[in-house]
Design a protein around this motif. Structure first.
Motif, short mmCIF file in Angstrom:
data_model
loop_
_atom_site.label_atom_id
_atom_site.label_comp_id
_atom_site.label_asym_id
_atom_site.label_seq_id
_atom_site.Cartn_x
_atom_site.Cartn_y
_atom_site.Cartn_z
N VAL A 152 0.84 -1.18 0.00
CA VAL A 152 0.00 0.00 0.00
C VAL A 152 0.88 1.24 0.00
CG1 VAL A 152 -0.15 -0.05 2.52
CG2 VAL A 152 -1.85 1.24 1.22
N ASP A 153 0.51 2.24 -0.80
CA ASP A 153 1.23 3.51 -0.84
C ASP A 153 0.75 4.41 0.29
OD1 ASP A 153 2.79 2.94 -3.14
OD2 ASP A 153 1.04 3.35 -4.41
N ILE A 154 1.71 4.98 1.02
CA ILE A 154 1.39 5.87 2.14
C ILE A 154 1.29 7.31 1.65
CG2 ILE A 154 2.17 6.72 4.37
CD1 ILE A 154 1.28 3.81 4.41
N ASP A 155 0.22 7.96 2.01
CA ASP A 155 0.08 9.39 1.72
C ASP A 155 1.06 10.15 2.62
OD1 ASP A 155 -1.07 12.18 2.33
OD2 ASP A 155 -2.26 11.55 0.61
N ILE A 156 1.98 10.87 2.01
CA ILE A 156 3.04 11.56 2.77
C ILE A 156 2.46 12.61 3.70
CG2 ILE A 156 5.13 12.96 2.60
CD1 ILE A 156 5.46 10.06 1.72
N GLU A 157 1.38 13.26 3.31
CA GLU A 157 0.79 14.31 4.13
C GLU A 157 0.15 13.75 5.39
OE1 GLU A 157 0.95 17.57 3.71
OE2 GLU A 157 2.15 17.36 1.89
N THR A 158 -0.62 12.64 5.24
CA THR A 158 -1.36 12.09 6.38
C THR A 158 -0.63 10.94 7.07
OG1 THR A 158 -2.56 10.48 5.00
CG2 THR A 158 -3.51 12.70 5.24
N GLY A 159 0.34 10.33 6.37
CA GLY A 159 1.05 9.18 6.92
C GLY A 159 0.18 7.92 6.96
N ARG A 160 -0.85 7.86 6.09
CA ARG A 160 -1.78 6.73 6.10
C ARG A 160 -2.00 6.18 4.70
NH1 ARG A 160 -5.78 6.42 10.52
NH2 ARG A 160 -4.89 7.52 12.31
N GLY A 161 -2.35 4.90 4.65
CA GLY A 161 -2.75 4.24 3.42
C GLY A 161 -3.87 3.26 3.74
N VAL A 162 -4.87 3.18 2.84
CA VAL A 162 -6.06 2.36 3.11
C VAL A 162 -6.14 1.23 2.10
CG1 VAL A 162 -8.58 2.35 3.30
CG2 VAL A 162 -7.27 4.35 4.07
N VAL A 163 -6.47 0.01 2.65
CA VAL A 163 -6.65 -1.18 1.81
C VAL A 163 -8.07 -1.70 2.03
CG1 VAL A 163 -5.84 -3.50 1.32
CG2 VAL A 163 -4.20 -1.75 2.04
N GLN A 164 -8.81 -1.86 0.94
CA GLN A 164 -10.14 -2.47 1.03
C GLN A 164 -10.01 -3.98 0.95
OE1 GLN A 164 -13.34 -0.82 1.38
NE2 GLN A 164 -13.76 -2.95 1.93
N LEU A 165 -10.42 -4.70 2.00
CA LEU A 165 -10.27 -6.14 2.05
C LEU A 165 -11.44 -6.83 1.36
CD1 LEU A 165 -9.01 -6.68 5.72
CD2 LEU A 165 -7.70 -6.13 3.67
N PRO A 166 -11.20 -8.05 0.85
CA PRO A 166 -12.31 -8.83 0.28
C PRO A 166 -13.37 -9.09 1.33
CG PRO A 166 -10.18 -9.76 -0.35
CD PRO A 166 -9.92 -8.71 0.69
N SER A 167 -14.61 -9.24 0.89
CA SER A 167 -15.74 -9.41 1.81
C SER A 167 -15.61 -10.66 2.67
CB SER A 167 -17.05 -9.46 1.02
OG SER A 167 -17.02 -10.55 0.07
N ILE B 251 6.52 6.33 0.22
CA ILE B 251 6.68 5.20 1.13
C ILE B 251 5.72 4.10 0.71
CG2 ILE B 251 6.55 4.41 3.53
CD1 ILE B 251 6.90 7.33 4.39
N LYS B 252 6.23 2.92 0.57
CA LYS B 252 5.40 1.78 0.21
C LYS B 252 5.56 0.72 1.30
CE LYS B 252 5.30 0.77 -4.14
NZ LYS B 252 3.92 1.17 -4.51
N ILE B 253 4.44 0.32 1.91
CA ILE B 253 4.44 -0.64 3.00
C ILE B 253 3.82 -1.96 2.54
CG2 ILE B 253 3.62 -1.13 5.34
CD1 ILE B 253 5.69 1.08 5.19
N SER B 254 4.47 -3.06 2.87
CA SER B 254 3.93 -4.39 2.54
C SER B 254 3.08 -4.90 3.72
CB SER B 254 5.06 -5.36 2.25
OG SER B 254 5.88 -5.54 3.40
N TYR B 255 2.05 -5.71 3.37
CA TYR B 255 1.22 -6.29 4.42
C TYR B 255 0.95 -7.76 4.10
CZ TYR B 255 -2.47 -5.35 0.94
OH TYR B 255 -3.20 -5.30 -0.21
N PHE B 256 0.77 -8.52 5.17
CA PHE B 256 0.41 -9.93 5.06
C PHE B 256 -0.71 -10.18 6.07
CE2 PHE B 256 0.69 -14.42 6.19
CZ PHE B 256 0.68 -15.03 4.92
N ILE B 257 -1.88 -10.56 5.58
CA ILE B 257 -3.06 -10.71 6.41
C ILE B 257 -3.48 -12.18 6.46
CG2 ILE B 257 -5.47 -9.97 6.76
CD1 ILE B 257 -4.84 -7.55 4.98
#
Length: 496
Positions: free
Chosen positions: A409-424, A487-493
């Motif tokens: 997920v790409d992090i917004d530099i201004e807010t320091g956040r990135g949002v991922v929509q998960l499968p239902s 900034i690009k952050i990796s995630y494993f769910i």
């Protein structure tokens, strides 16, 4: 004339009698200004620790004030606070020139002069493969002086660091004798580190065998120097920076040249001080009592700018080792390390309090035949999570991991956040998330990452994962905080 600064400007004249103030020019470049005034002096009320003072050529900070007997003795050090602003938890450079090292640590606006003749490449580190820890730019610069075998002189108002290579000073042809141009001579002798034979070793290979000088020294792992004595007094020396036998031999000869002559120093009141007598100059001192004539270097110069008849110089056959100037810096580093160790200790104590139930529940480890086999997390609601050879369960119900999802997920530099929509499919599951740093792109080449902390929030209703990244960047050229370009952050769910 001395002047006291106020708001960055030299304002208050500090009228001091000509013989009552002087500057101690030292071999390592850390000059000291000292003066004495009566406690009734009109400017005394403006003096305090860390007040800035100028002699017209350099800027100093008051470090010591000693008032007694109606007089005040003041000692000031060069104002090098610019060099103490930047801090590195770990600093290491490899195969770098002195100029390159300087460019990485210099405060904004500072320049280095005289480095064009220092062409060698070297590594700045604490030990093999390990960087200097908890250091400021000042301490890195002092380490560089040791590694490149130079000294630095500071022009604080001009923000200039001058490189001095003492080895390039050859005998000037000037003679100093107690009958010609000295008023008095004080002699100090020391042979505690005296040696005439040096065994030299460099970097060790994977089998633990060090580089030796035997291949370039007629098969011998040692060299001799009998300039002072015919006795054989051996000493060993090892320096992992050396990987080439010829370079090791050259350094060993220089080192033994210092060890093979007793450390003798003379403090001389110079009657006819002239321009030929200055710091690092090599002169021939004639000692009539011992009937010797030995080349000595000027290693200290006490200068009375308004009363030069009081000037004194210190001559030594063996100049101070640059390593000795690191002692005070190591003390500063050790103090910072102790603070870091305290922080680590606090973290350990906090972990212990959590494990033992500070926040409710506690952790228990089952031992089998003296070995830890089962980890039990006993929760405050009475349930228990168990991790053992049969897997992980909670309340007796095994965890079943049915879904996994990974990505970036790409992090917004201004807010320091990135949002991922998960499968239902994840909406009805308990999820665990692991985060990692995929990439950080800096704005400029001089920007480095100071720290990055990642966390996450999960909104079960919206089925969204919010990744929060707090990334701190620092520009080592400007000595100022900056931001990342991306900034690009990796995630494993995992879900069950």
């Amino acid at each position: 004339m001395l002047k006291i600064y106020e708001d960055g400007v030299p304002v208050y004249p500090l009228n001091v009698r000509a013989p009552d103030w002087y500057i101690e020019h030292k071999y390592e470049g850390d000059d000291i200004l000292k003066f004495e005034i009566p406690d009734t002096h009109e400017a005394y009320k403006h003096l305090a620790e860390e007040v800035r003072i100028t002699d017209g050529a350099n800027r100093y900070a008051v470090k010591k004030i000693d008032e007694h007997g109606g007089y005040v003795n003041v000692e000031c050090a060069l104002d090098l606070d610019d060099w103490r602003a930047s801090f590195w938890r770990s600093f290491r450079t490899t195969n770098s020139t002195l100029q390159q090292v300087f460019d990485k640590i210099k405060p904004s606006g500072w320049v280095l002069t005289g480095a064009e003749g220092i062409t060698q490449r070297a590594t700045i580190e604490a030990s093999e493969g390990k960087g200097l820890e908890n250091v400021t730019a000042e301490s890195v610069l002092s380490k560089a002086a040791e590694v490149y075998e130079v000294v630095f002189n500071f022009d604080v108002p001009g923000k200039e660091v001058k490189v001095i290579d003492p080895a390039k000073y050859v005998p000037s042809g000037d003679y100093v004798t107690d009958e010609l141009n000295l008023k008095s001579v004080g002699f100090v002798g020391n042979s505690s580190d005296f040696a005439t034979r040096l065994y030299a070793y460099g970097k060790k290979d994977s089998d633990g065998n060090p580089v030796t000088i035997s291949s370039v020294n007629g098969g011998k792992e040692y060299i001799d120097n009998h300039q002072y004595s015919d006795r054989i007094v051996s000493v060993g020396w090892s320096d992992e920076r050396y990987t080439v036998p010829a370079n090791l031999l050259s350094a060993a000869k220089k080192r033994l040249d210092e060890l093979s002559y007793p450390v003798r120093s003379y403090e001389c009141d110079v009657r006819n001080f002239d321009e030929n007598m200055y710091m690092y100059e090599v002169v021939t001192l004639i000692d009539r009592k011992r009937k010797t004539r030995v080349e000595h270097r000027v290693i200290a110069f006490k200068e009375y700018p308004e009363a030069h008849y009081n000037d004194t110089i210190t001559l030594s056959a063996v100049p101070p080792k640059i390593e000795s100037s690191m002692k005070s810096i190591r003390a500063e580093i050790n103090e910072k390390v102790s603070v870091a160790q305290q922080v680590s200790s606090d973290a350990v104590l906090e972990a212990i309090s959590v494990v033992t139930g500070k926040n409710g529940g506690h952790v228990k480890i089952d031992m089998v035949d003296g070995n830890p086999e089962v980890l039990r997390v006993q929760h405050s609601d009475g349930t228990e999570t168990v991790m053992g050879k049969n897997g992980v369960s909670r309340g007796g119900i095994p965890y079943q991991y049915g879904l996994t999802l990974n990505g970036t997920v790409d992090i917004d530099i201004e807010t320091g956040r990135g949002v991922v929509q998960l499968p239902s499919l994840f909406s009805d599951m308990d999820i665990d998330i692991l985060l990692g740093v995929q990439s950080i792109e800096s704005v400029g080449e001089s920007d480095v990452v100071q720290s990055i902390e990642n966390s996450w929030e999960y909104d079960q209703e919206e089925n969204t994962l919010t990744v929060i990244s707090d990334c701190k960047m620092y520009n080592i050229i400007e000595s100022a905080p900056t931001t990342a370009k991306s900034i690009k952050i990796s995630y494993f769910i995992t879900g069950r």
